[in-house]
Scaffold this motif. Structure first.
Motif, PDB file in Angstrom:
ATOM      1  N   GLY A 113       1.761 -14.026  -5.725  1.00 53.11           N
ATOM      2  CA  GLY A 113       0.737 -13.018  -5.490  1.00 53.11           C
ATOM      3  C   GLY A 113      -0.441 -13.117  -6.443  1.00 53.11           C
ATOM      4  N   PHE A 114      -0.195 -12.905  -7.727  1.00 53.53           N
ATOM      5  CA  PHE A 114      -1.270 -12.972  -8.720  1.00 53.53           C
ATOM      6  C   PHE A 114      -1.826 -14.386  -8.836  1.00 53.53           C
ATOM      7  N   ALA A 115      -0.948 -15.389  -8.751  1.00 52.67           N
ATOM      8  CA  ALA A 115      -1.374 -16.776  -8.920  1.00 52.67           C
ATOM      9  C   ALA A 115      -2.402 -17.184  -7.874  1.00 52.67           C
ATOM     10  N   VAL A 116      -2.288 -16.647  -6.659  1.00 53.20           N
ATOM     11  CA  VAL A 116      -3.218 -16.991  -5.588  1.00 53.20           C
ATOM     12  C   VAL A 116      -4.448 -16.088  -5.581  1.00 53.20           C
ATOM     13  N   LEU A 117      -4.264 -14.782  -5.796  1.00 52.07           N
ATOM     14  CA  LEU A 117      -5.379 -13.845  -5.667  1.00 52.07           C
ATOM     15  C   LEU A 117      -6.334 -13.866  -6.865  1.00 52.07           C
ATOM     16  N   THR A 126      -7.877  -3.931  -8.407  1.00 43.70           N
ATOM     17  CA  THR A 126      -7.643  -3.991  -6.961  1.00 43.70           C
ATOM     18  C   THR A 126      -6.609  -5.062  -6.629  1.00 43.70           C
ATOM     19  N   VAL A 127      -6.703  -6.207  -7.288  1.00 47.44           N
ATOM     20  CA  VAL A 127      -5.710  -7.260  -7.098  1.00 47.44           C
ATOM     21  C   VAL A 127      -4.326  -6.754  -7.495  1.00 47.44           C
ATOM     22  N   ALA A 128      -4.256  -6.079  -8.638  1.00 47.88           N
ATOM     23  CA  ALA A 128      -2.976  -5.544  -9.111  1.00 47.88           C
ATOM     24  C   ALA A 128      -2.410  -4.528  -8.124  1.00 47.88           C
ATOM     25  N   LEU A 129      -3.292  -3.710  -7.549  1.00 50.56           N
ATOM     26  CA  LEU A 129      -2.859  -2.699  -6.582  1.00 50.56           C
ATOM     27  C   LEU A 129      -2.271  -3.356  -5.335  1.00 50.56           C
ATOM     28  N   VAL A 130      -2.980  -4.332  -4.776  1.00 53.64           N
ATOM     29  CA  VAL A 130      -2.515  -4.991  -3.550  1.00 53.64           C
ATOM     30  C   VAL A 130      -1.179  -5.684  -3.786  1.00 53.64           C
TER      31      VAL A 130
END
Length: 313
Positions: A113-117, A126-130
């Protein structure tokens, strides 16, 4: 996208190949792969899920109900689509279909998740929320549903009743840990950071051991590319992000969040499905082959979804 392929996807492929090579050379046995899977499923993965969820906040989870509802409807909807289509189209048992439901209906959000976004959208709230919302849907809802559908057995080796199957699913560490974490977050309790090292030490073993074990498992079950593997990959890599894009547009979701959610939906299948399948020796060959093919194809479909999402959002 090239950085994502080199830094995130290539290591997965290499470690999986290493596990496959180790199995073919008999450095590790099929029994060893089940031991690795047991380590991941009972200890490393629950710790990783707990830490990732408990770091969120109640305000963050309730800040965007559209995001939660779209994630819930699409992920659980496609999970049951994969479950029933596995039985209807490919004539598998309910237990095999339960593992298939995670292959087609749950993205590997915790690992990628984090690695791609973040390389695309930055390290934003917002990234953390998604990522947090999708992770809760996958780990606290989809995985328990799959274990309930799997229904590995009740007392005295007999098929468990629905109530007993539900209790058995809840008792699994991989289910109990994220549920406890969600309860802590919803209660507004701040988890002490001093305890982080206790969980993170074992949690760090999760991804590497899980991918290695997947390759090792594949070495003892002939790799295959057939209609079912292609179908599973298409459901995960094409149908899920498409459903998220359409539903998000219909409900008027914010463009940036919708782009991130679409990319989350396009991630390869969650590794937990392969780990659970290997533990119960269910849907191992097709499931592991589907994971391998989806991971490779993600390098092609991800840029496509980034492009499509930006056009239509």
């Amino acid at each position: 996208m090239w950085n994502i392929i080199i830094k995130d996807l290539l290591p997965i492929i290499i470690i999986m190949v290493l596990g496959y090579y180790s199995g073919k050379k008999a450095y590790f046995t099929d029994e060893d792969s089940r031991a690795f899977n047991k380590l991941v499923l009972n200890y490393a993965l629950p710790a990783a899920l707990f830490v990732s969820i408990v770091k969120g906040s109640r305000e963050m989870l309730f800040s965007d109900l559209k995001l939660f509802l779209i994630s819930l409807v699409v992920i659980i909807g496609l999970q049951f689509w994969a479950y029933f289509s596995c039985q209807k189209f490919f004539h598998h048992t309910k237990a095999e279909a339960a593992i298939s439901s995670l292959i087609g209906g749950a993205p590997t959000i915790g690992f990628l998740g984090f690695a791609v976004l973040e390389p695309i959208y930055g390290a934003s709230t917002t990234v953390a929320l998604v990522v947090a919302v999708v992770a809760i849907v996958v780990n606290a809802i989809a995985i328990p549903i799959a274990l309930f559908l799997l229904n590995p057995g009740g007392s005295n080796g007999q098929k468990a009743s629905h109530a007993e199957a539900f209790i058995n699913a809840i008792k699994e560490p991989v289910v109990l840990a994220p549920i406890i974490a969600v309860v802590i977050v919803l209660a507004g309790v701040s988890f002490p950071s001093e305890f982080d090292p206790i969980f993170q030490l074992i949690a760090k073993a999760n991804a590497g051991v899980a991918v290695f074990a997947a390759g090792l498992t594949l070495s003892y079950h002939a790799f295959t590319i057939n209609k079912e593997v292609i179908y599973n990959s298409a459901v995960k890599l094409i149908l899920m992000p498409l459903a998220m894009l359409v539903l998000g547009k219909v409900l008027g979701m914010e463009p940036d969040k919708l782009q991130m959610l679409v990319l989350c939906g396009a991630l390869p299948p969650v590794f937990s499905g392969i780990i659970i399948g290997s533990r119960y020796q269910t849907y191992v060959q097709i499931g592991t082959s589907s994971l391998a093919v989806s991971t490779i194809l993600f390098a092609v479909t991800a840029p496509l979804w980034i492009y499509v999402a930006r056009i239509f959002c």
